[in-house]
Design an enzyme around this catalytic site. Sequence first.
Site, PDB file in Angstrom:
ATOM      1  N   HIS A 171       6.359  -9.609   4.718  1.00  0.00           N
ATOM      2  CA  HIS A 171       7.468 -10.039   5.574  1.00  0.00           C
ATOM      3  C   HIS A 171       7.049 -11.190   6.484  1.00  0.00           C
ATOM      4  CE1 HIS A 171       5.540  -8.041   8.980  1.00  0.00           C
ATOM      5  NE2 HIS A 171       5.561  -6.869   8.353  1.00  0.00           N
ATOM      6  N   CYS A 179       0.950  -4.162   6.619  1.00  0.00           N
ATOM      7  CA  CYS A 179       1.709  -5.085   5.769  1.00  0.00           C
ATOM      8  C   CYS A 179       0.961  -6.397   5.586  1.00  0.00           C
ATOM      9  CB  CYS A 179       3.076  -5.359   6.391  1.00  0.00           C
ATOM     10  SG  CYS A 179       4.108  -3.886   6.580  1.00  0.00           S
TER      11      CYS A 179
END
Length: 502
Positions: A171, A179
């Site tokens: 993202h 992430c």
Amino acid sequence: MYAIVGGAELACRVWGFALIYRSLFRALITSAALGAGVLLAGCNSDEISLAANAKANQPVPPKLVAEMTEKDMELQSPILVRLFKQEAELEVWKQDRSGRFALLKTYPICRWSGDLGPKVREGDRQAPEGFYSISPAQMNPQSAYYLSFNTGYPNAYDRSLGHTGSQLMVHGDCSSRGCYAMTDEQIAEIYSLGRESFFGGQKAFQLQAYPFRMTPLNMAKHRNNPNMPFWKMIKEGYDHFEVTRQEPKVDFCEKKYVFDAAKPADAKRDPVFEASAKCPAYTIPDEIADAVREKQQQDQVEIAKLIAKGTPVVRMNTGIDGGMHKVFAAKLPDASTGLSEGGEGQSLSLLALSRAPGTIPSTVNPPHGPVTSPQEPLVASIAPAPAKLASVSPPNAQSDGFFSNLARKVGFGAGDTTASAQPIPSKPKVIEAKRHEASRPDASTSKTPKPEVKQAATRLPMKPAISEAHAAAAPPAQEALVAGSQPIVQANSFESRFSGFK
């Protein structure tokens, strides 16, 4: 009255549909716009708002389209993504007109968290390693972190080992808690490439996540890391891609990866793989097995030379939380690259004068702090002696969705998503798998047999529509992937946008 309401609803859906698929339905856009006219004034549906989502519908930049043309690639041809923690880089590969994948662009990663090694449990801050499959359902156009796509962790291999975790994304916003975080401008471009590949008929694109580039030097430097058995297993898939430039078909069995498995010559049906079950009989095509074996032999010779020369072993358990590409670290006061390569000093000082590939938010958190105690490193489960086959899980049971159905109707090919990895036998004949009692670390999903050749965007991405404060405060809860299940399909996902047309 019913006819009017029904006509208005249909007009709304057609209009939203047309906005997204303008390249395929220009004629439909014109007729729908003219015929719907005043009815569109009453539209208040998700289709319209999402079709007009400026972030998710940014075109591929003209400069990148020009690069595709130079490399003989179609705008909507399939893609493949590779991630490397130590180098803090994300690569986007794209299929050219010869049917092989070629490197399109390399993006520096703004932030990743945890340590080198696969994700093992919820809350360990580890970013996944292994092979994963990204379907349209995993694309989130309304992410709290600008744009995102779900990695699909845990896949069948991860689940077979009892590994847990959720909401593992690629993202924007340069903020990571397990992430791979890019800048908003970068994720907008990557997102657009994935979107176009789906428009071109690709059912899912493969994501390969590694601790580092699987070179002899890196394998020698990390030779004492307890995760090395897992890394050798996923290196099989790395090598398959390196020698073929085709997306490796991935399967799982006996809690291992198996790559490019095919049915034996005398078999009447394809082998069935299950992550926790005994491996079925299968074979690997001679041309792939021979090429991979030759590469691995050369790598082993080089690794032995490096060790003999006294190549130092990388120190483990540094207590640093993840890494950041040096091009970003150079822009921040007193920042370091953490576990990524680059280091401080003059190199960062010089890079400070260059332009960063995107906006670094003021809330960015450079690598810092211990994640685990040295006595309790996060290590994947290790099986004793590797068997002839690696661990696996059945193909990702993602729903075909609108993109896949549309692709089939207009004649585009669609790839499968399975995963697999395994050592190459001296001769790639039929392989009978042995049972193993121990488990292995991490894995993911991939694709089916040999990938088919598939046929086959523009100003700098827009600034995020959400405030930095909101992005920092709001965890990506809406992007959740329930462990042991398929990704939750958002009301704003690709899969659900046009559910009325399914």
